[in-house]
Write an enzyme that holds these catalytic residues in place. Structure first.
Site, short mmCIF file in Angstrom:
data_model
loop_
_atom_site.label_atom_id
_atom_site.label_comp_id
_atom_site.label_asym_id
_atom_site.label_seq_id
_atom_site.Cartn_x
_atom_site.Cartn_y
_atom_site.Cartn_z
CG LEU A 1 37.50 46.10 32.83
CD1 LEU A 1 37.11 48.00 33.29
CD2 LEU A 1 36.50 46.46 31.54
CG HIS A 2 42.59 43.14 36.01
ND1 HIS A 2 44.31 42.92 35.16
CD2 HIS A 2 42.56 42.26 35.13
CE1 HIS A 2 44.50 41.70 34.25
NE2 HIS A 2 43.25 41.98 33.90
CB ALA A 3 41.41 44.83 41.23
N PRO B 1 38.42 47.74 39.31
CG PRO B 1 39.98 49.46 37.98
CD PRO B 1 39.84 48.58 39.22
CB ALA B 2 36.98 43.62 37.16
#
Lengths: 578, 98
Positions: free
Chosen positions: B21-23, B25-26
């Site tokens: 859940l980074h970049a 997608p976050a």
């Protein structure tokens, strides 16, 4: 003499003393406050003040260097308004009764610590953002925002890093260039330098911090180096190079207000992209050679507000622009282009998985008729004060144009009924930025008065590259022969039906693109204001017939790099001007 | 505003996107969450189920450090809590439609 390397992020050469930029001390202690509620209010007010100054920087950056590069300031605004950070600060102030500075420090430290554990390029950039935003906010809270920097003569600014608010501390006339250790091509330093037209280097070695203020240096944004205490020969070489460049630029400025006519007599109209109704900005645009406004970004009105701007306000702003440009200089007003990466806080737009492929531009306006009609009415009323034309963004098909035209006529009838005087004819044009529209340009040409090609979005949609995706930055290039081929067919379609075709993407202001666009038959080029004088100067040195052949040759190439190389080699004078 | 009863809905979902859940997608997650009225919190169920983050805060979501293969718990309360949890779960389950 010492030569130190860096990454050139803004072109140009300057010679002058260096100035060591010392960060203003942001020391404070942690103490209990008498009335925590008031302290929380003080914090909220500081957020608001900082937000306003960031918005100001953002608007300026959008105007001067384009939306993409200005995006970093939007990211900072998001962090400033991050609900988790603000909840955390509120909790600490109210529950622990401590001062806002200490609460902010504690909350942001927590995030920085958590995020610093993660090995990831994206996260590292966010950590830098948090630090920058915190510094700006602390400065506002501590009231040191107005501290004057002790700088007396125009200098090359050296620092580890510079935040947007740091940059605002230095009077613009005293900046000869920037050289920093941190930062990348999209850092504030780079953006500010480009908007000021001064050279900048990032990624310089630590050594720069030990050069005493006042030491003479040459900053070379082309080669990416700073030369400390240059010897006579080097200095002479650079002075010569610099004065040749300056002579070319000042010649371009002297001629800025004259028309741009090719050697074989074709006049190309050169317009400015504008996103402001500031009198000074408009005057500057005209003095720099704008023969009209090829793109009036009306979002500047909407983004400044906390609610929908009404017809009167819009009318006032649009007529200010048309009045400033007068009856001889057309102002092409683009109707609201929101959606995609641009949002309005007061317009609740549904979440979209692919906003660039979603309800944006004209699509959004046709779904919000009252909003659209308010803008069309304001535009029609303003058209009485100059030469205003209306342009629709994100058009896919003919039916949309017909619908918009019907609404425009409806507005006209209403206004006439209400007793307003509206010119008999107000030209209606469209942006060509969707490949489908480019491919069906002949159909569209029958319905409108002019086209303006938006190469930023046309490239994004043609090449299937998200403009905001850093990993694909090298693919998103308007010099791509695929994009140029579409530009050619749009230009041909427009001329077949006797319609004017212009271009208002960033490509229009690129010195290497100007010859190709002339060759592809564009009647009007609209660009950011700083690019105007040089673009006009380039046009005056071209032969349109030769450019047609050059453009055809460019279209046979495979890559954007080959296209640029071809132009640079055939027209070496461009590198002397650019 | 129409009067509606406040309800709480929650779900646990596996994150299988390669970036966790980074970049992007976050970013998509936060934008999706922000489109709902409900208060929404998200927890890294695998690593630290006690630390909650505001699902509408990019820094909050990033700070719970969700990696691929980990589970998140989404808790929403408000008039549109079930829609919010459904949309956010779907977003994760469809791997952010990539």
């Amino acid at each position: 003499m010492r030569t130190l390397p860096g990454i050139g992020v803004s072109r140009g050469i300057e010679i002058g003393p260096v100035y060591q930029f010392q960060h203003v001390s942001l020391e404070f202690d942690t103490h209990k406050v008498a009335v925590p509620e008031l302290e929380w209010e003080r914090y909220q007010a500081a957020v608001q003040t900082t937000l306003t100054s960031l918005e100001h920087i953002y608007d300026k950056a959008v105007d001067e260097i384009g939306t993409d590069e200005a995006a970093i300031f939007r990211a900072h605004m998001n962090i400033l308004q991050d609900p988790d950070v603000n909840d955390g600060v509120q909790e600490r102030i109210l529950n622990e009764g401590i001062n806002a500075e200490a609460a902010l420090q504690a909350v942001t430290d927590e995030y920085i610590e958590l995020l610093s554990e993660i090995e990831d390029e994206y996260i590292r950039a966010r950590v830098l953002d948090i630090r920058d935003v915190r510094t700006s906010l602390l400065r506002t809270l501590l009231g040191v925002a107005e501290t004057k920097v002790e700088i007396r003569e125009p200098s090359v600014i050296l620092s580890r890093d510079l935040t947007p608010s740091d940059c605002l501390l230095i009077p613009k006339g005293l900046i000869k260039g920037f050289c920093t250790i941190d930062g990348g091509t999209t850092s504030h330093t780079a953006i500010l330098a480009r908007s000021l037209g001064v050279p900048a280097l990032v990624g310089a070695p630590e050594e720069i911090l030990s050069i005493p203020s006042g030491t003479n240096a040459i900053i070379d944004g082309y080669a990416g180096q700073i030369i400390v205490e240059p010897d006579e020969a080097t200095l002479a070489r650079y002075q010569e190079f610099r004065s040749a460049k300056q002579a070319a630029l000042s010649a371009a400025l002297d001629e800025a207000e004259k028309p741009a006519v090719t050697l074989d007599g074709r006049t190309v109209q050169v317009f400015a992209n504008i996103g402001s109704d500031d009198e000074q900005d408009l005057e500057t645009a005209i003095a720099m050679g704008a023969e009209g406004v090829g793109l009036l970004r009306t979002e500047f009105i909407y983004l400044d507000m906390d609610r929908m701007p009404d017809e009167e306000l819009q009318f006032k702003k649009y007529s200010a622009v048309t009045k400033a440009f007068g009856a001889q200089r057309p102002v092409i007003l683009r109707t609201l282009d929101i959606g995609g990466d641009k949002q309005l806080p007061y317009l609740e737009l549904p979440y979209e998985m692919n906003p660039f492929l979603g309800v944006r531009g004209l699509r959004l306006c046709l779904r919000n008729i009252p909003l659209f009609k308010t803008q069309l009415r304001a535009a029609l009323r303003a058209s009485a004060y100059g030469c205003l034309q209306i342009m629709l963004p994100m058009v896919t098909k003919v039916a949309e144009v017909r619908k918009a035209r019907a609404l425009l006529e409806e507005c006209r009838a209403e206004l006439l009924e209400e007793g307003y005087e509206i010119p008999e004819r107000v030209d209606l044009g469209i942006m060509i930025e969707i490949p489908a529209a480019a491919l069906m340009a002949e159909h569209l040409a029958k319905e409108v008065d002019f086209f303006s090609i938006g190469t930023n979005d046309l490239s994004q949609y043609t090449l299937a590259v998200d403009r905001t995706n850093q990993n694909l930055a090298d693919l998103a290039n308007a010099f791509d022969p695929a994009v140029l081929t579409l530009v050619r067919s749009v230009s041909r379609a427009a001329h077949k039906y006797g319609k004017i075709v212009g271009i208002c993407g960033e490509l229009a202001g690129d010195p290497l693109a100007v010859p190709l666009l002339v060759g592809l038959g564009l009647d009007e080029l609209s660009m950011n204001v700083p690019a105007l004088p040089v673009a006009k100067q380039i046009i005056r040195r071209l032969r349109a017939s030769e450019m047609e052949a050059l453009a055809e040759e460019a279209l046979t190439l495979e890559t954007p790099a080959e296209v640029k190389k071809l132009v640079a080699e055939r027209l070496p004078f461009i590198s002397e001007l650019g | 505003m129409e009067s509606t009863t406040t309800t709480t809905t929650e779900a646990i979902v596996n994150v299988s996107h390669e970036h966790g859940l980074h970049a992007r997608p976050a970013d998509l997650f936060v934008r999706c969450a922000s489109s709902f009225q409900s208060t929404i919190h998200v927890y890294n169920q695998t690593r630290n189920p006690a630390r909650k983050a505001n699902a509408k805060s990019i820094l909050g979501v990033l700070s719970i450090g969700v990696h691929t293969g980990e589970q998140v718990r989404i808790v929403a309360s408000g008039p549109d809590s079930s829609e919010a949890v459904a949309a956010l779960s779907r977003l994760i389950e469809t791997n952010f439609e990539e």
